[in-house]
Design an enzyme around this catalytic site. Structure first.
Site, mmCIF file in Angstrom:
data_model
loop_
_atom_site.group_PDB
_atom_site.id
_atom_site.type_symbol
_atom_site.label_atom_id
_atom_site.label_comp_id
_atom_site.label_asym_id
_atom_site.label_seq_id
_atom_site.Cartn_x
_atom_site.Cartn_y
_atom_site.Cartn_z
ATOM 1 N N ILE A 126 3.339 -5.297 7.563
ATOM 2 C CA ILE A 126 3.184 -5.640 8.985
ATOM 3 C C ILE A 126 2.185 -6.775 9.184
ATOM 4 O O ILE A 126 2.345 -7.590 10.094
ATOM 5 C CB ILE A 126 2.830 -4.391 9.836
ATOM 6 N N SER B 122 -8.154 -7.138 1.209
ATOM 7 C CA SER B 122 -7.003 -6.470 0.620
ATOM 8 C C SER B 122 -7.201 -6.403 -0.882
ATOM 9 O O SER B 122 -7.774 -7.318 -1.464
ATOM 10 C CB SER B 122 -5.738 -7.271 0.953
ATOM 11 N N ARG B 123 -6.725 -5.312 -1.487
ATOM 12 C CA ARG B 123 -6.863 -5.197 -2.941
ATOM 13 C C ARG B 123 -5.892 -6.136 -3.647
ATOM 14 O O ARG B 123 -6.159 -6.598 -4.744
ATOM 15 C CB ARG B 123 -6.608 -3.754 -3.384
ATOM 16 N N LYS C 130 -0.944 0.937 15.028
ATOM 17 C CA LYS C 130 -0.515 2.302 15.348
ATOM 18 C C LYS C 130 -0.088 2.995 14.054
ATOM 19 O O LYS C 130 0.344 2.301 13.139
ATOM 20 C CB LYS C 130 0.626 2.340 16.360
ATOM 21 N N ASP D 252 6.231 8.056 11.971
ATOM 22 C CA ASP D 252 5.658 6.699 11.933
ATOM 23 C C ASP D 252 6.435 5.781 12.890
ATOM 24 O O ASP D 252 5.825 5.139 13.742
ATOM 25 C CB ASP D 252 5.618 6.146 10.503
HETATM 26 P P1 NAP Z 1 2.076 -1.318 3.760
HETATM 27 O O1 NAP Z 1 2.664 -2.656 3.577
HETATM 28 O O2 NAP Z 1 2.505 -0.219 2.826
HETATM 29 O O3 NAP Z 1 0.490 -1.277 3.708
HETATM 30 C C1 NAP Z 1 -0.350 -2.247 4.272
HETATM 31 C C2 NAP Z 1 -1.502 -2.502 3.328
HETATM 32 O O4 NAP Z 1 -2.421 -1.432 3.366
HETATM 33 C C3 NAP Z 1 -1.098 -2.627 1.868
HETATM 34 O O5 NAP Z 1 -0.682 -3.937 1.603
HETATM 35 C C4 NAP Z 1 -2.345 -2.228 1.130
HETATM 36 O O6 NAP Z 1 -3.112 -3.381 0.866
HETATM 37 C C5 NAP Z 1 -3.080 -1.340 2.076
HETATM 38 N N1 NAP Z 1 -2.987 0.047 1.612
HETATM 39 C C6 NAP Z 1 -1.901 0.797 1.448
HETATM 40 N N2 NAP Z 1 -2.240 2.042 1.018
HETATM 41 C C7 NAP Z 1 -3.566 2.032 0.894
HETATM 42 C C8 NAP Z 1 -4.506 2.998 0.485
HETATM 43 N N3 NAP Z 1 -4.123 4.241 0.141
HETATM 44 N N4 NAP Z 1 -5.803 2.673 0.468
HETATM 45 C C9 NAP Z 1 -6.198 1.437 0.852
HETATM 46 N N5 NAP Z 1 -5.340 0.466 1.248
HETATM 47 C C10 NAP Z 1 -4.045 0.769 1.267
HETATM 48 O O7 NAP Z 1 2.327 -0.777 5.243
HETATM 49 P P2 NAP Z 1 2.789 -1.537 6.570
HETATM 50 O O8 NAP Z 1 4.255 -1.396 6.745
HETATM 51 O O9 NAP Z 1 2.200 -2.863 6.649
HETATM 52 O O10 NAP Z 1 2.144 -0.538 7.646
HETATM 53 C C11 NAP Z 1 0.750 -0.526 7.919
HETATM 54 C C12 NAP Z 1 0.556 0.039 9.310
HETATM 55 O O11 NAP Z 1 1.284 -0.761 10.234
HETATM 56 C C13 NAP Z 1 1.063 1.485 9.486
HETATM 57 O O12 NAP Z 1 0.179 2.214 10.278
HETATM 58 C C14 NAP Z 1 2.398 1.308 10.200
HETATM 59 O O13 NAP Z 1 2.700 2.403 11.032
HETATM 60 C C15 NAP Z 1 2.146 0.053 11.018
HETATM 61 N N6 NAP Z 1 3.375 -0.686 11.349
HETATM 62 C C16 NAP Z 1 4.322 -0.941 10.394
HETATM 63 C C17 NAP Z 1 5.532 -1.581 10.739
HETATM 64 C C18 NAP Z 1 6.617 -1.898 9.737
HETATM 65 O O14 NAP Z 1 7.721 -2.295 10.159
HETATM 66 N N7 NAP Z 1 6.420 -1.764 8.429
HETATM 67 C C19 NAP Z 1 5.735 -1.939 12.072
HETATM 68 C C20 NAP Z 1 4.729 -1.715 13.001
HETATM 69 C C21 NAP Z 1 3.564 -1.071 12.627
HETATM 70 P P3 NAP Z 1 -3.818 -3.601 -0.535
HETATM 71 O O15 NAP Z 1 -3.210 -2.645 -1.542
HETATM 72 O O16 NAP Z 1 -3.568 -4.998 -0.908
HETATM 73 O O17 NAP Z 1 -5.266 -3.321 -0.286
#
Ligand code: NAP
Length: 303
Positions: free
Chosen positions: A11, A33-34, A87, A165
């Site tokens: 996101i 970010s890691r 969110k 989610d």
């Molecule tokens: P994602 O790509 O899986 O995670 C975002 C980042 O968070 C990862 O790149 C990672 O960065 C870090 N992360 C993941 N797990 C972690 C952990 N256990 N500890 C520390 N850092 C961690 O997820 P995303 O889809 O972007 O979603 C993130 C948020 O945005 C959620 O709350 C989701 O509900 C919201 N969101 C998502 C979407 C969608 O379409 N995907 C849409 C709207 C809102 P590093 O590993 O590089 O540190």
């Protein structure tokens, strides 16, 4: 204002980085970010290092999944920076209450965003429903988890909320547009035998409203809600972007590209006005679904 983005995943790259780049209010000054980074932007591997190295960055925007978010959010507020949360705003309600108290004590802005509330037809639906009595409704939120959350195992872990989610996006619209509070009455949760979070859920809410959330939808995706009122029907389609009144198109636009620019514009206003915006109504419904939900074990799920 200078903003740092934390959690450079799906996101952050799909929506936050372009929304910040397109805004006159914001300058993306750092990432934390890691693994991820944004070309040309100073990158940090952990929040403590960024906060001490960059006292000039006033605002931090968290794009982490909810479970690892609290410790980072707390560090940001302790450092006296304004905070914007993707969110859902936390893994638990108590976490967000703690962040609210800390933000108030430090005199900084806390914004718990709900991007779906910025969809094109939500404000018009709210205006239309004002003063009407709701006698029934149906929410259908069915999407393909493999398409929107590829490989995101965290979503089925405790705190990841499973199908809630995306489902919480529907509930964020619902709680924004209804002219009265709504409460959860019952829920059925389908949990894959190899996972902790539900892959599908059916909710019974007050005012005759039913919700059907499913992560196993292939082909066309559905993000619709329909309501019966004492004075006709109203429907929101395509995630709150299109409005229908009594079966006829009544406005909106089928694109989500404006949601994140609207969130960053709102954050800029909140910081300027020294205000916060934290509405936990959507999260209360999800917490109550986990409290009251009857669990059914279903087929295992792999990405
Ligand atoms: P994602 O790509 O899986 O995670 C975002 C980042 O968070 C990862 O790149 C990672 O960065 C870090 N992360 C993941 N797990 C972690 C952990 N256990 N500890 C520390 N850092 C961690 O997820 P995303 O889809 O972007 O979603 C993130 C948020 O945005 C959620 O709350 C989701 O509900 C919201 N969101 C998502 C979407 C969608 O379409 N995907 C849409 C709207 C809102 P590093 O590993 O590089 O540190």
């Amino acid at each position: 204002m200078k903003v740092a983005l934390v959690g450079i995943g799906k996101i952050a790259l799909d929506q936050h980085v372009p929304a910040i780049a397109a805004s006159d209010d914001w300058d993306l000054a750092a990432t934390v970010s890691r693994n991820g980074q944004v070309e040309g932007v100073e990158a940090f591997a952990d929040i403590a290092t960024m906060l001490s190295a960059r006292p000039d960055i006033e605002v931090v925007s968290l794009c982490l999944p909810p479970a690892p978010r609290f410790a980072v959010a707390e560090a940001v507020l302790h450092a006296g920076r304004h905070l914007m949360l993707e969110k859902p705003p936390g893994a638990t309600l108590a976490e967000v209450h703690a962040l609210q108290a800390l933000a108030a004590a430090r005199g900084v802005t806390l914004y718990a965003t709900w991007h779906s509330r910025m969809a094109h037809a939500v404000a018009a639906a709210r205006r239309h429903l004002a003063g009407r009595r709701i006698t029934g409704g149906r929410i259908t939120w069915r999407e393909d988890v493999r398409k929107w959350h590829p490989g995101q195992d965290w979503i089925f872990e405790p705190g990841g909320m499973g199908v809630f989610d995306p489902g919480i996006n529907a509930l964020s619209i619902l709680t924004e547009i209804l002219p009265m509070p709504v409460r959860l009455i019952a829920a059925d949760l389908d949990v894959p035998s190899n996972r902790q979070g539900p892959i599908a859920a059916r909710l019974t809410l007050s005012h005759g409203i039913e919700a059907d959330f499913d992560f196993r939808q292939e082909g066309p995706q559905t993000w619709d809600m329909e309501f019966v009122t004492d004075r006709g029907h109203i429907a929101l389609r395509m995630g709150g972007n299109l409005l229908e009144i009594d079966g006829a198109p009544a406005g909106g636009e089928d694109t989500i590209m404006d949601e994140y620019p609207a969130l960053y514009a709102r954050m800029a206003d909140l910081v300027r006005n020294m205000a916060s915006d934290v509405d936990l109504a959507p999260m209360v419904l999800v917490a109550d679904a986990f409290t009251l939900g009857r669990r059914e074990t279903v087929a295992p799920f792999e990405f």
